[in-house]
Design an enzyme around this catalytic site. Sequence first.
Site, PDB file in Angstrom:
ATOM      1  N   ALA A  69       6.864  -5.183   9.571  1.00  0.00           N
ATOM      2  CA  ALA A  69       8.015  -4.374   9.186  1.00  0.00           C
ATOM      3  C   ALA A  69       7.769  -3.880   7.759  1.00  0.00           C
ATOM      4  CB  ALA A  69       9.280  -5.219   9.240  1.00  0.00           C
ATOM      5  N   GLY A 114       5.715  -7.804  12.652  1.00  0.00           N
ATOM      6  CA  GLY A 114       6.166  -6.892  13.696  1.00  0.00           C
ATOM      7  C   GLY A 114       5.023  -6.171  14.407  1.00  0.00           C
ATOM      8  N   GLU A 117       3.915  -8.569  16.973  1.00  0.00           N
ATOM      9  CA  GLU A 117       5.006  -8.654  17.959  1.00  0.00           C
ATOM     10  C   GLU A 117       5.010  -7.430  18.879  1.00  0.00           C
ATOM     11  OE1 GLU A 117       7.938  -9.441  14.916  1.00  0.00           O
ATOM     12  OE2 GLU A 117       8.297 -11.428  15.778  1.00  0.00           O
ATOM     13  N   GLU A 137       5.505 -14.095   8.276  1.00  0.00           N
ATOM     14  CA  GLU A 137       6.880 -14.046   7.757  1.00  0.00           C
ATOM     15  C   GLU A 137       7.253 -15.272   6.929  1.00  0.00           C
ATOM     16  OE1 GLU A 137       5.934 -13.216  10.805  1.00  0.00           O
ATOM     17  OE2 GLU A 137       7.029 -11.479  11.554  1.00  0.00           O
TER      18      GLU A 137
HETATM   19  N1  CO8 Z   1       5.371  -3.174   4.442  1.00  0.00           N
HETATM   20  C1  CO8 Z   1       5.249  -2.185   3.535  1.00  0.00           C
HETATM   21  N2  CO8 Z   1       4.090  -1.852   2.958  1.00  0.00           N
HETATM   22  C2  CO8 Z   1       2.992  -2.536   3.312  1.00  0.00           C
HETATM   23  C3  CO8 Z   1       3.033  -3.582   4.251  1.00  0.00           C
HETATM   24  C4  CO8 Z   1       4.298  -3.885   4.845  1.00  0.00           C
HETATM   25  N3  CO8 Z   1       4.441  -4.826   5.783  1.00  0.00           N
HETATM   26  N4  CO8 Z   1       1.774  -4.083   4.393  1.00  0.00           N
HETATM   27  C5  CO8 Z   1       0.991  -3.380   3.564  1.00  0.00           C
HETATM   28  N5  CO8 Z   1       1.703  -2.443   2.901  1.00  0.00           N
HETATM   29  C6  CO8 Z   1       1.232  -1.467   1.918  1.00  0.00           C
HETATM   30  C7  CO8 Z   1       0.990  -2.125   0.573  1.00  0.00           C
HETATM   31  O1  CO8 Z   1       2.197  -2.256  -0.143  1.00  0.00           O
HETATM   32  C8  CO8 Z   1       0.022  -1.147  -0.050  1.00  0.00           C
HETATM   33  O2  CO8 Z   1       0.748  -0.045  -0.512  1.00  0.00           O
HETATM   34  P1  CO8 Z   1       0.408   0.601  -1.982  1.00  0.00           P
HETATM   35  O3  CO8 Z   1      -1.020   1.053  -1.869  1.00  0.00           O
HETATM   36  O4  CO8 Z   1       1.392   1.707  -2.106  1.00  0.00           O
HETATM   37  O5  CO8 Z   1       0.571  -0.510  -2.959  1.00  0.00           O
HETATM   38  C9  CO8 Z   1      -0.809  -0.670   1.129  1.00  0.00           C
HETATM   39  O6  CO8 Z   1      -0.041  -0.989   2.298  1.00  0.00           O
HETATM   40  C10 CO8 Z   1      -2.140  -1.391   1.242  1.00  0.00           C
HETATM   41  O7  CO8 Z   1      -1.877  -2.771   1.200  1.00  0.00           O
HETATM   42  P2  CO8 Z   1      -2.628  -3.787   0.212  1.00  0.00           P
HETATM   43  O8  CO8 Z   1      -2.986  -3.100  -1.072  1.00  0.00           O
HETATM   44  O9  CO8 Z   1      -1.820  -5.032   0.112  1.00  0.00           O
HETATM   45  O10 CO8 Z   1      -3.988  -4.035   1.027  1.00  0.00           O
HETATM   46  P3  CO8 Z   1      -4.845  -5.368   1.079  1.00  0.00           P
HETATM   47  O11 CO8 Z   1      -6.071  -5.013   1.853  1.00  0.00           O
HETATM   48  O12 CO8 Z   1      -5.011  -5.974  -0.257  1.00  0.00           O
HETATM   49  O13 CO8 Z   1      -3.954  -6.391   1.963  1.00  0.00           O
HETATM   50  C11 CO8 Z   1      -2.555  -7.069   3.804  1.00  0.00           C
HETATM   51  C12 CO8 Z   1      -3.643  -6.106   3.307  1.00  0.00           C
HETATM   52  C13 CO8 Z   1      -3.110  -8.493   3.877  1.00  0.00           C
HETATM   53  C14 CO8 Z   1      -2.153  -6.598   5.202  1.00  0.00           C
HETATM   54  C15 CO8 Z   1      -1.353  -7.044   2.835  1.00  0.00           C
HETATM   55  O14 CO8 Z   1      -0.961  -5.687   2.637  1.00  0.00           O
HETATM   56  C16 CO8 Z   1      -0.133  -7.792   3.326  1.00  0.00           C
HETATM   57  O15 CO8 Z   1      -0.088  -9.014   3.239  1.00  0.00           O
HETATM   58  N6  CO8 Z   1       0.874  -7.053   3.851  1.00  0.00           N
HETATM   59  C17 CO8 Z   1       2.133  -7.645   4.292  1.00  0.00           C
HETATM   60  C18 CO8 Z   1       1.967  -8.294   5.638  1.00  0.00           C
HETATM   61  C19 CO8 Z   1       3.269  -8.941   6.094  1.00  0.00           C
HETATM   62  O16 CO8 Z   1       3.801  -9.833   5.443  1.00  0.00           O
HETATM   63  N7  CO8 Z   1       3.780  -8.506   7.248  1.00  0.00           N
HETATM   64  C20 CO8 Z   1       4.977  -9.048   7.857  1.00  0.00           C
HETATM   65  C21 CO8 Z   1       6.174  -8.296   7.399  1.00  0.00           C
HETATM   66  S1  CO8 Z   1       7.699  -9.037   7.938  1.00  0.00           S
HETATM   67  C22 CO8 Z   1       7.832  -8.582   9.554  1.00  0.00           C
HETATM   68  O17 CO8 Z   1       7.055  -7.859  10.089  1.00  0.00           O
HETATM   69  C23 CO8 Z   1       8.983  -9.102  10.386  1.00  0.00           C
HETATM   70  C24 CO8 Z   1      10.192  -9.427   9.586  1.00  0.00           C
HETATM   71  C25 CO8 Z   1      11.235  -8.351   9.784  1.00  0.00           C
HETATM   72  C26 CO8 Z   1      12.199  -8.311   8.644  1.00  0.00           C
HETATM   73  C27 CO8 Z   1      11.902  -7.226   7.618  1.00  0.00           C
HETATM   74  C28 CO8 Z   1      12.163  -7.709   6.225  1.00  0.00           C
HETATM   75  C29 CO8 Z   1      10.974  -7.748   5.337  1.00  0.00           C
END
Ligand code: CO8
Length: 263
Positions: A69, A114, A117, A137
């Site tokens: 998400a 998500g 999922e 999460e």
């Molecule tokens: N949401 C928004 N932006 C994201 C997300 C995300 N889930 N994942 C990555 N991005 C963005 C980063 O912010 C970054 O943007 P910017 O360049 O503008 O700073 C860009 O994508 C590239 O990401 P990274 O620089 O972090 O790239 P890395 O290669 O260093 O890392 C990862 C990649 C490991 C995938 C890392 O981005 C990460 O950990 N992302 C989050 C993953 C995560 O936690 N996903 C689960 C989200 S929660 C969910 O899905 C269900 C809960 C629903 C409720 C919603 C409330 C939050």
Amino acid sequence: MAETRLHDNLVLDRKGPIHVLRIDRKKALGALNFEIMTALGDYAMSLAADPTVRVLVITGTGRGFVAGADIGGYHNAAQTVFDRFQRRSRQTHDTIAALPQITICAVNGYALGGGLELALCCDFILVSETAKVGLPEIKLGLMPGGGGTQRLPRLVGPMRAKDLILTGRMLTAPEAVEWGLALKICAPDALMDEALALADDLASKPPIALAEGKQVIDDGLDTALSAGLTLEQRVLGALFATEDGKEGIAAFIEKRDPNFKGA
Ligand code: CO8
């Protein structure tokens, strides 16, 4: 090739009986916001009523399939905004999981939260060698809310599901295949070809038997064994009475290829 943009971040390619839906939000690694989730759900709802499409392939763009998400959209958000996203994601996931079409998720990169999922709503998951999957999460002080706590244990068993959900760690593509979370691992350049080859094969199968086979397996998982076995016999009996059932048997006896018509 007939590509249509359903939304800024969703591209649909219609290839006869096969649809390829691509999530196109490279910069955010495919993260899903409310609008994309809504567009995805609306598309799935219309697809459910389209008997000309037999197989749906869902994929992403670049190094992200869907990294979850859109976390940014929920920073300091009101509880009602969060709840609205949850309700919407439930509708979208349930609609995709219940599609009469066969669904293939071609995971090209990160499938997190998500994203995993969404993949779990599909019948088949193929992973690129570069894919990473997980439900992180817990690292946000949360837990999965798009079916992860329910669909994942049904696929890989409760202990492995707890491993992913409670530690938040990611699996590599080979680990995902070893766990039975994905069917097959593909070289990054071959992922779509492999997904489309599987889609072609499935699209050539007798349509009613294809849809019923999927439905009986899914419904059976939700029921007691004896009820599932009864359902299986009923549906098979009905398939035996179809034109395609008769054609398949006749073609075998006559040593020719069957000509299935979906009747
Ligand atoms: N949401 C928004 N932006 C994201 C997300 C995300 N889930 N994942 C990555 N991005 C963005 C980063 O912010 C970054 O943007 P910017 O360049 O503008 O700073 C860009 O994508 C590239 O990401 P990274 O620089 O972090 O790239 P890395 O290669 O260093 O890392 C990862 C990649 C490991 C995938 C890392 O981005 C990460 O950990 N992302 C989050 C993953 C995560 O936690 N996903 C689960 C989200 S929660 C969910 O899905 C269900 C809960 C629903 C409720 C919603 C409330 C939050």
